[in-house]
Every structure is written in C-alpha cells, then in structure tokens.
Design a protein around this motif. Structure first.
Motif, PDB file in Angstrom:
ATOM      1  N   LEU A  67      24.063  29.553  62.707  1.00  0.00           N
ATOM      2  CA  LEU A  67      24.884  28.543  63.436  1.00  0.00           C
ATOM      3  C   LEU A  67      24.673  28.775  65.045  1.00  0.00           C
ATOM      4  N   THR A  68      24.444  29.747  65.238  1.00  0.00           N
ATOM      5  CA  THR A  68      24.528  30.692  66.876  1.00  0.00           C
ATOM      6  C   THR A  68      23.146  30.446  67.410  1.00  0.00           C
ATOM      7  N   TYR A  69      23.196  30.743  68.664  1.00  0.00           N
ATOM      8  CA  TYR A  69      21.829  30.841  69.382  1.00  0.00           C
ATOM      9  C   TYR A  69      22.529  31.712  70.676  1.00  0.00           C
ATOM     10  N   THR A  70      21.488  31.774  71.665  1.00  0.00           N
ATOM     11  CA  THR A  70      21.663  32.758  72.861  1.00  0.00           C
ATOM     12  C   THR A  70      22.019  31.831  73.833  1.00  0.00           C
ATOM     13  N   PRO A  71      22.959  32.245  74.724  1.00  0.00           N
ATOM     14  CA  PRO A  71      23.496  31.435  75.918  1.00  0.00           C
ATOM     15  C   PRO A  71      22.068  30.665  76.577  1.00  0.00           C
ATOM     16  N   GLU A  72      21.224  31.467  76.879  1.00  0.00           N
ATOM     17  CA  GLU A  72      19.894  30.668  77.162  1.00  0.00           C
ATOM     18  C   GLU A  72      19.332  29.585  76.615  1.00  0.00           C
ATOM     19  N   GLU A  73      19.455  29.782  75.152  1.00  0.00           N
ATOM     20  CA  GLU A  73      19.030  28.438  74.233  1.00  0.00           C
ATOM     21  C   GLU A  73      19.987  27.343  74.524  1.00  0.00           C
ATOM     22  N   PHE A  74      21.335  27.795  74.567  1.00  0.00           N
ATOM     23  CA  PHE A  74      22.077  26.821  74.730  1.00  0.00           C
ATOM     24  C   PHE A  74      22.064  25.962  75.920  1.00  0.00           C
ATOM     25  N   TYR A  75      21.913  26.697  77.089  1.00  0.00           N
ATOM     26  CA  TYR A  75      21.572  26.260  78.382  1.00  0.00           C
ATOM     27  C   TYR A  75      20.382  25.421  78.618  1.00  0.00           C
ATOM     28  N   ASP A  76      19.545  25.872  77.729  1.00  0.00           N
ATOM     29  CA  ASP A  76      18.112  24.817  77.910  1.00  0.00           C
ATOM     30  C   ASP A  76      18.512  23.752  77.281  1.00  0.00           C
ATOM     31  N   PHE A  77      19.137  23.716  76.106  1.00  0.00           N
ATOM     32  CA  PHE A  77      19.742  22.479  75.306  1.00  0.00           C
ATOM     33  C   PHE A  77      20.490  21.309  76.292  1.00  0.00           C
ATOM     34  N   TRP A  78      21.123  21.938  77.078  1.00  0.00           N
ATOM     35  CA  TRP A  78      22.148  21.469  77.810  1.00  0.00           C
ATOM     36  C   TRP A  78      21.518  20.692  78.953  1.00  0.00           C
ATOM     37  N   VAL A  79      20.543  21.556  79.441  1.00  0.00           N
ATOM     38  CA  VAL A  79      19.834  20.857  80.688  1.00  0.00           C
ATOM     39  C   VAL A  79      18.973  19.747  80.189  1.00  0.00           C
ATOM     40  N   ARG A 124      30.116  20.973  73.673  1.00  0.00           N
ATOM     41  CA  ARG A 124      30.561  22.412  73.468  1.00  0.00           C
ATOM     42  C   ARG A 124      29.971  23.302  72.222  1.00  0.00           C
ATOM     43  N   PRO A 125      29.762  24.749  72.644  1.00  0.00           N
ATOM     44  CA  PRO A 125      29.179  25.729  72.084  1.00  0.00           C
ATOM     45  C   PRO A 125      30.193  26.018  70.866  1.00  0.00           C
ATOM     46  N   VAL A 126      29.281  26.097  69.620  1.00  0.00           N
ATOM     47  CA  VAL A 126      29.974  26.353  68.244  1.00  0.00           C
ATOM     48  C   VAL A 126      30.575  27.917  68.458  1.00  0.00           C
ATOM     49  N   GLN A 127      31.824  27.947  68.092  1.00  0.00           N
ATOM     50  CA  GLN A 127      32.698  29.134  68.087  1.00  0.00           C
ATOM     51  C   GLN A 127      32.484  30.251  66.810  1.00  0.00           C
ATOM     52  N   ASN A 128      32.813  31.470  66.857  1.00  0.00           N
ATOM     53  CA  ASN A 128      32.849  32.195  65.646  1.00  0.00           C
ATOM     54  C   ASN A 128      34.137  32.625  65.413  1.00  0.00           C
ATOM     55  N   PHE A 129      34.854  31.666  64.754  1.00  0.00           N
ATOM     56  CA  PHE A 129      36.105  31.614  64.083  1.00  0.00           C
ATOM     57  C   PHE A 129      36.039  31.015  62.977  1.00  0.00           C
ATOM     58  N   ALA A 137      31.331  16.830  70.221  1.00  0.00           N
ATOM     59  CA  ALA A 137      30.316  17.375  69.854  1.00  0.00           C
ATOM     60  C   ALA A 137      30.386  18.780  69.731  1.00  0.00           C
ATOM     61  N   THR A 138      30.210  19.462  68.641  1.00  0.00           N
ATOM     62  CA  THR A 138      30.212  20.989  68.454  1.00  0.00           C
ATOM     63  C   THR A 138      28.688  21.278  68.206  1.00  0.00           C
ATOM     64  N   ILE A 139      28.058  21.986  69.214  1.00  0.00           N
ATOM     65  CA  ILE A 139      26.679  22.190  68.899  1.00  0.00           C
ATOM     66  C   ILE A 139      26.510  23.549  68.370  1.00  0.00           C
ATOM     67  N   THR A 140      25.758  23.035  67.249  1.00  0.00           N
ATOM     68  CA  THR A 140      25.254  24.361  66.375  1.00  0.00           C
ATOM     69  C   THR A 140      23.645  24.483  66.701  1.00  0.00           C
ATOM     70  N   ARG A 141      23.096  25.448  65.949  1.00  0.00           N
ATOM     71  CA  ARG A 141      21.629  25.860  66.144  1.00  0.00           C
ATOM     72  C   ARG A 141      20.765  24.676  66.023  1.00  0.00           C
ATOM     73  N   LEU A 142      21.418  23.889  64.856  1.00  0.00           N
ATOM     74  CA  LEU A 142      20.560  22.822  64.428  1.00  0.00           C
ATOM     75  C   LEU A 142      20.383  21.764  65.362  1.00  0.00           C
ATOM     76  N   ALA A 143      21.606  21.614  66.270  1.00  0.00           N
ATOM     77  CA  ALA A 143      21.654  20.485  67.200  1.00  0.00           C
ATOM     78  C   ALA A 143      20.643  20.875  68.421  1.00  0.00           C
ATOM     79  N   LEU A 144      20.369  21.946  68.804  1.00  0.00           N
ATOM     80  CA  LEU A 144      19.710  22.369  69.949  1.00  0.00           C
ATOM     81  C   LEU A 144      18.170  21.579  70.021  1.00  0.00           C
ATOM     82  N   GLU A 145      17.577  21.130  68.871  1.00  0.00           N
ATOM     83  CA  GLU A 145      16.272  20.378  68.891  1.00  0.00           C
ATOM     84  C   GLU A 145      16.470  18.956  69.234  1.00  0.00           C
ATOM     85  N   HIS A 146      17.711  18.473  69.225  1.00  0.00           N
ATOM     86  CA  HIS A 146      18.125  16.935  69.374  1.00  0.00           C
ATOM     87  C   HIS A 146      18.922  16.594  70.511  1.00  0.00           C
ATOM     88  N   PRO A 147      18.626  17.045  71.706  1.00  0.00           N
ATOM     89  CA  PRO A 147      19.769  16.668  72.962  1.00  0.00           C
ATOM     90  C   PRO A 147      19.650  15.039  72.972  1.00  0.00           C
TER      91      PRO A 147
END
Lengths: 127, 489
Positions: free
Chosen positions: B308-320, B293-298, B265-275
């Motif tokens: 697409l992106t978010y801060t590390p803290e936003e990804f971490y909250d989603f992951w938790v 996995r966090p989305v990459q800037n390639f 799963a590639t996690i984009t900003r849109l996915a953050l609301e749907h763990p």
C-alpha cells in the motif's frame, strides 16, 4: 582543546570544544541526522565532547558530513541564542494571545437541559 | 464560579504587565529556505513571512537593515523584527493562525459502530463484524459530554465502521442535539461519514431535514477505487458510491438545497500512477474539493503495508502532478480546489486557521477534536482508537469533560507535539503540526523525530512547492488567494 574531526575506518570522530558548543547543542544537532547516521557520544562535557559517527548507508561522504554537522550546530546555536535573548517578548506575545479567553460556565437554562438529559440517562440505564 | 472570577483577575493583571513593558527593536528567531527562483522565504517566530533576495537575507543576518527603509518595513510587517509598534500585529497573526488554541473542543467524532459491510484493503479502523454497536445510554452520555465541554462551535461527525448500520443511534443523536441546541445556541454542524451503500430516500430525507452534511470516500478512478474498496462479499463498490453521490446531489437539487457532498481520497501505491484520472473522477461527479490524503498504517492496512505504501517523495511527485492538473482545469474555468493546499494557504496568505487538526501545534488531538467510541471510551483522536494499545484513551463519557481533557496522558501528548521543540530550522514550522498517534505508530514514541516523520516531510515539500508558486506571483497565487478566502465548515 580546539574542535576538529578525523575520518578513520569508515567512522567519523568529531572533537568538540564545550566552551564553544554545549552538550545540549550537540544532542540537538545529532538528533537531526538520526535517520542517516548512528551516533555514539563520549568524552567530558566540561573538557571535550567526542561524537563517533557511522553512516547507515556506507556511501556517505564523511568529511563533507563533518562540515555539515558543524554548520548545523552553528545554526542551532544561533537560533536558540536568539530565542533565549527574546524569550521575554515571545512570552509577552503568547500571554497576550492566550489570555483572551476565559472558560464559560453553564447558564441556568443550559444546566436545566443537562439535568433533563441526566434523567433520560437514568431511565435508559434502568431499562 | 469564584475560581473563574479569580482567574480572570490574575489574567487581567498579567495582560496589563504584558502590555506595559517597553521593548526596543529586536530580531526574533527566524528560519529561511531558498526557493526555486533564488529568492528566500523567511518566516518569523509568530507566522509572519517575507520573500527576500539573497542580499536582503544577508542584511538581516548581519543586522544592517536599519538604513534600508524598504527592507526594514518588510521585516517589521512580517514581525521578524519586533518592537512596541508591531506587538499587536504579531499577537494578531499568532492568534489568527492558531485560533484553535483559544477554543474548547469543537470536533466531536462519534464512532456509532465498529461494524462495516465493506472490507477495504487499507481499512484504518480495523472493523469488527456484527458487534460493537453504541447503545442509547452511551449515546445520551456522549451528548451530555459534548454539550458540557463548553465551546461556541460544535461539529458532530459520525464515524464507523459504517454508521448507517446503527441508524437508530445516528437518528437519536441528531434529533436530540438539534433539540438541545435550542437552549445551548451553539454553532452546531452535523456530518455523517459513510460509504453510502445503505442510504435510501427515507434516510436521506431525514439527513436533509436535520441539516446533516454527507461525506464519503472515492479513491479515484474506477480501477483504483474497486481495488481498494470492496464489499464483505468481495464485490466492486465504485458504481454504488458513484450512483449514491449523484442520488444525493439530485435530491438536493430537487429541494433547491445549497449543499454539497464531501468526498475524500485515500492514496495508496496503486493510485500514484493515476493523478489525472482521480481529479477527473471528482470533476465528473461535480465535486469541487479534492482531498488527497496519504494512506495510514493503522488497522487492516498494517498487514498489507508494503503493497500500500510509498516514500514521501513518491507521494509528493503524485501530488505535484495532481496539482498541475488542478491548475490546468482552473485555467479552463473548472473550479476545483485541493484541500491539503487550502489548509496551508489559509494560514500563509490569509492568516486564518482552517481548524485542520493535523496542522496544529501543539496537536489538536484531545483539545480541538475528541473521539467517542461505541463503548463510551473517549480518545484524543479518531486514529487513537485504531492502534492496539490504549495509549490515546483519555477517559470515558461517564467523567466530566475537564477531568478528561486535563488528564496527565492527554497533556503529555499535547506537550510532546509542540513543533517549536523539534523543528526549529524550518520556515514552515509556524503553520504545521504533527500527529502524535501517527508518530507513535511510526516511531514507537509520542516524542516526534520530525525529520524522519513521513507526513511532516510531505508537508515540508508541499509548503516549498506552494511558496515557489506564490513567489512566481501569477495565476497560481491568485488561485491560492481565492481558496484562502473560502470558509469550509
């Protein structure tokens, strides 16, 4: 010359005694905070090192940061002193671990298989 | 051959020297961090660790632990203090969690085409359309390179574009590598990464017969997946992927094959609301390993990066939130594992190396993993081909493997990624790594500023969270122990 700091016009100026903290340790400490502060290094590495610091976000408490900088510098110095004291043991363990493998050459059968593949590649290139 | 024997003699001599030296008890460099419980995780230079009370940590700092037998033993078992008695233990821990250092390249990714029939919003590969297919000649040269690179383990992973668009090369490489391996006798694994849209029964039969594992992408719930991953014509793809995963699983079941489908799963900003929904999608499909996995800037992601992106803290909250739900499901008897946590707890709790390239120091790029592009170029990693400049192109399949692996550019990349140089004060350093291509893309240099690197910040937060759970010594720790004991190929 002793170490110390002053906050003036939104800028923090640290004065560091190089007999206590070397220029290398000052670099290493500043590097850690690059995301939040701008640094200008000045002075003389044998007499007095001067670090001028400006926050990227104006709301930072500079006096608090001055103490934090010195605390981090102490921590870095202690870590690298320990590293320096122990580098013989560290390299001993790394040597023991890393020397457990040696490169393995191809066997006769494997070499024959590669030559077969080379022939196929030649044929493919000639098509 | 003469050179190798000479080297062996030199090594033996150095080994002897390394073993013969007497060393008095001393404290190695260590780092620590306070956990939520008030305890401290203290990590030694070689990856051993211990949980200490504040009092215990103070004793370590002031070096007055010699009279405290219990503390002394703890510090010795974790190799924070060292002498001749635990030198082998320290060597063993370091070797085991860094097994990758002692093996030749094992992950060989082959990009058989840059062409794709999808146009994903974040496409990292930045695919071309209708061109850039690997030829038979390049495929055979790639195989020669792989088998000559010498390691006992070989994983061939087909990447793209969409690999199934160059099926004849996939077939050729699979058949030929299986045939060659009758002579080479490597531990050979083959895997195809595909969107599965072109998978039919004939292709699946071939893949199953030749023991080729299948990996695909599902970004979570239907809503998120369809927003991210669309066909060239702009159609939704969730149903297709869902149906194909079930098709593969049914096929395996019919043939009584003990296989699974890997899904990322590639996690984009849109996915953050749907763990929860993401985890539920995986559970519904019977997928037991979840990799967030966090989305990459390639590639194409660059042009849409702000959305697409978010801060590390936003990804971490989603992951938790996802992790808490994974615990809840496991408590209810549903076996599901989060792969990112697995990669960490393997090293921490089991002292084993999950061989995850992104958590290797120095980097596993151009050492454990290599990418062979459709045009015969060799890159030090999959991501290396995704940036515009050829910084991570280290050679071609026309060269000898040693010439490519030993190239100056490749070695500079390894050297710059050695975490000891930049991350001295983190207790999580011995199990972590930094990805030079991502560093280059983020920071414009291969020399990382670890504190500013978003993925390392996520890694450090995840480690702290996992250690908080380990310190609680309850259900979660038991679960991590179970995960850490698993073998993932």
């Amino acid at each position: 010359m002793g170490s110390g700091f002053e906050v003036k016009n939104g800028e923090l100026v640290l004065r560091i005694n190089p007999e206590v903290y070397s220029l290398e340790r000052v670099y290493a400490t500043a590097y850690i905070f690059l995301d939040k502060y701008y640094f200008i290094l000045d002075g003389d590495k044998n007499k007095e090192i001067i670090v001028k610091i400006k926050p990227k976000d104006a709301k930072q408490d500079l006096e608090k940061f001055a103490y934090k900088f010195f605390e981090e510098m102490l921590s870095i110095t202690n870590y690298f002193n320990q590293f320096e004291k122990n580098k013989d043991v560290i390299s001993m363990v790394l040597q023991r671990a890393l020397f457990s493998i040696t490169p393995k050459p191809l066997t006769g059968k494997e070499d024959k298989e590669i030559k077969k593949l080379d022939e196929e590649i030649r044929q493919e290139a000639n098509l | 051959m003469e050179d190798i024997n000479k080297n062996r003699e030199i090594w033996k001599e150095m080994m002897h020297e390394a073993s013969a030296k007497e060393i008095e008890t001393r404290i190695l460099p260590y780092a620590y961090e306070r956990l939520s419980s008030g305890k401290f995780v203290v990590t030694g230079y070689f990856g051993g660790w211990v949980l200490l009370s504040e009092e215990g940590l103070d004793s370590l700092k002031s070096e007055d632990f010699y009279e405290n037998k219990d503390l002394y033993e703890k510090l010795k078992n974790s190799c924070i203090i060292i002498d001749n008695e635990n030198l082998d233990l320290a060597t063993g821990i370091y070797s085991a969690i860094n097994r990758n250092l002692f093996l030749q390249p094992s992950l060989h990714m082959i990009n058989v085409t840059n062409t794709c029939n999808y146009r994903c919003r974040y496409c990292h590969a930045g695919v071309s359309q209708g061109k850039d297919f690997m030829s038979r000649e390049t495929a055979l040269k790639t195989l020669k390179f792989i088998f000559k690179s010498g390691g006992p383990y070989i994983t061939i992973e087909f990447q793209g574009g969409e690999c199934l668009l160059n099926w004849k090369i996939v077939k050729l490489v699979v058949e030929k590598s299986r045939e060659m391996n009758k002579i080479f006798k490597k531990d050979l694994h083959i895997c195809i990464v595909s969107n599965l849209s072109l998978l039919n029964e004939e292709k699946l039969r071939f893949l199953a017969q030749h023991d080729v594992a299948i990996c695909t992408s599902i970004d979570g719930s239907r809503e998120v997946h369809d927003a991210n991953r669309r066909t060239l014509a702009g159609h939704d793809t969730f149903n297709v992927t869902n149906d194909k995963v079930l098709f593969v699983k049914d096929y395996y079941k019919k043939l009584n094959l003990e296989r699974k489908v890997d899904v990322l799963a590639t996690i984009t900003r849109l996915a953050l609301e749907h763990p929860k929904e993401i985890v539920d999608t995986y559970v519904r499909l019977g997928i037991r390993t979840l990799h967030l996995r966090p989305v990459q800037n390639f590639g194409d992601a660059l042009s849409r990066w702000p959305e697409l992106t978010y801060t590390p803290e936003e990804f971490y909250d989603f992951w938790v939130k996802a992790m808490e739900y994974v615990f809840e499901l496991n408590k209810r008897g549903i076996d599901i594992m989060e792969r990112g946590s697995f990669n960490i707890v393997c090293k921490v709790l089991n002292h084993t190396d999950p061989m995850y390239v992104e958590l290797m120091s120095p980097t596993g790029m151009g050492r454990t993993a290599l990418l062979y592009n459709f045009d015969g170029a060799v890159y030090s990693s999959d991501e290396g081909r995704m940036i515009l400049e050829p910084v991570f192109k280290i050679g071609t399949v026309d060269q000898e493997p040693m010439e490519v692996l030993g190239s100056e550019d490749n070695i500079n990349t390894w050297a710059s990624s050695f975490l000891d140089l930049t991350c001295y004060n983190s207790p999580f350093r011995p199990w972590g790594g930094i990805h030079p291509v991502k560093v280059y893309q983020d920071q414009g240099t291969i020399i990382p500023n670890v504190n500013m690197h978003p993925e390392y910040r996520i890694y450090a937060m995840q480690c702290k969270y996992l250690f908080d759970k380990i310190a609680e010594d309850g259900f979660e720790k038991e679960l991590f122990m179970k995960w850490a004991g698993r073998v993932i190929k």
